[in-house]
Design a protein around this motif. Sequence first.
Motif, mmCIF file in Angstrom:
data_model
loop_
_atom_site.group_PDB
_atom_site.id
_atom_site.type_symbol
_atom_site.label_atom_id
_atom_site.label_comp_id
_atom_site.label_asym_id
_atom_site.label_seq_id
_atom_site.Cartn_x
_atom_site.Cartn_y
_atom_site.Cartn_z
ATOM 1 N N LYS A 23 0.811 -1.217 0.000
ATOM 2 C CA LYS A 23 0.000 0.000 0.000
ATOM 3 C C LYS A 23 0.841 1.262 0.000
ATOM 4 O O LYS A 23 0.348 2.346 -0.300
ATOM 5 C CB LYS A 23 -0.936 -0.002 1.208
ATOM 6 C CG LYS A 23 -1.976 -1.096 1.114
ATOM 7 C CD LYS A 23 -2.951 -1.023 2.243
ATOM 8 C CE LYS A 23 -3.976 -2.139 2.078
ATOM 9 N NZ LYS A 23 -4.875 -2.221 3.195
ATOM 10 N N ARG A 24 2.105 1.120 0.373
ATOM 11 C CA ARG A 24 3.032 2.253 0.287
ATOM 12 C C ARG A 24 4.395 1.710 -0.106
ATOM 13 O O ARG A 24 4.730 0.570 0.183
ATOM 14 C CB ARG A 24 3.086 3.037 1.588
ATOM 15 C CG ARG A 24 3.552 2.273 2.767
ATOM 16 C CD ARG A 24 3.435 3.120 4.034
ATOM 17 N NE ARG A 24 3.603 2.285 5.197
ATOM 18 C CZ ARG A 24 4.717 2.207 5.896
ATOM 19 N NH1 ARG A 24 5.763 2.931 5.562
ATOM 20 N NH2 ARG A 24 4.802 1.419 6.930
ATOM 21 N N LEU A 25 5.147 2.529 -0.757
ATOM 22 C CA LEU A 25 6.455 2.122 -1.257
ATOM 23 C C LEU A 25 7.309 1.551 -0.135
ATOM 24 O O LEU A 25 7.412 2.135 0.940
ATOM 25 C CB LEU A 25 7.158 3.331 -1.890
ATOM 26 C CG LEU A 25 8.391 3.048 -2.716
ATOM 27 C CD1 LEU A 25 8.025 2.218 -3.939
ATOM 28 C CD2 LEU A 25 9.028 4.341 -3.153
ATOM 29 N N SER A 26 7.863 0.373 -0.361
ATOM 30 C CA SER A 26 8.760 -0.247 0.613
ATOM 31 C C SER A 26 9.775 -1.101 -0.139
ATOM 32 O O SER A 26 9.785 -1.117 -1.361
ATOM 33 C CB SER A 26 7.975 -1.078 1.637
ATOM 34 O OG SER A 26 7.163 -2.028 1.009
ATOM 35 N N ALA A 27 10.623 -1.806 0.602
ATOM 36 C CA ALA A 27 11.669 -2.618 -0.023
ATOM 37 C C ALA A 27 11.706 -3.996 0.621
ATOM 38 O O ALA A 27 11.347 -4.166 1.782
ATOM 39 C CB ALA A 27 13.025 -1.943 0.120
ATOM 40 N N CYS A 28 12.167 -4.973 -0.148
ATOM 41 C CA CYS A 28 12.348 -6.334 0.365
ATOM 42 C C CYS A 28 13.438 -6.310 1.430
ATOM 43 O O CYS A 28 14.497 -5.716 1.238
ATOM 44 C CB CYS A 28 12.734 -7.270 -0.783
ATOM 45 S SG CYS A 28 13.175 -8.943 -0.261
ATOM 46 N N LYS A 29 13.176 -6.945 2.549
ATOM 47 C CA LYS A 29 14.130 -6.979 3.665
ATOM 48 C C LYS A 29 15.435 -7.672 3.278
ATOM 49 O O LYS A 29 16.501 -7.314 3.752
ATOM 50 C CB LYS A 29 13.463 -7.710 4.845
ATOM 51 C CG LYS A 29 14.336 -7.968 6.020
ATOM 52 C CD LYS A 29 14.497 -6.742 6.849
ATOM 53 C CE LYS A 29 15.262 -7.102 8.116
ATOM 54 N NZ LYS A 29 15.746 -5.957 8.800
#
Length: 80
Positions: A23-29
Amino acid sequence: MSRGRTLSLLSINYGRPKKVIVKRLSACKRCKKELNIGESCVDIPKYNGYKSNQRYCLDCFVEIINKTRIELDGIEAEIL
């Protein structure tokens, strides 16, 4: 692409993974790949005194499942 250590779901610190829509920009851990809005990813809760969700792209999640399967096979062979 640089990837971190492959975790295993057998650790007591991890909860049940669930597939979510970003739902909001994020990154793979693990691989740091950008997860765009509307894209599918997997949330794995981590408990270390408090709960925090860690997001993984589907490619990294497949690797996590494979490592967990290998560890389970090893445990099974050792016990049975």
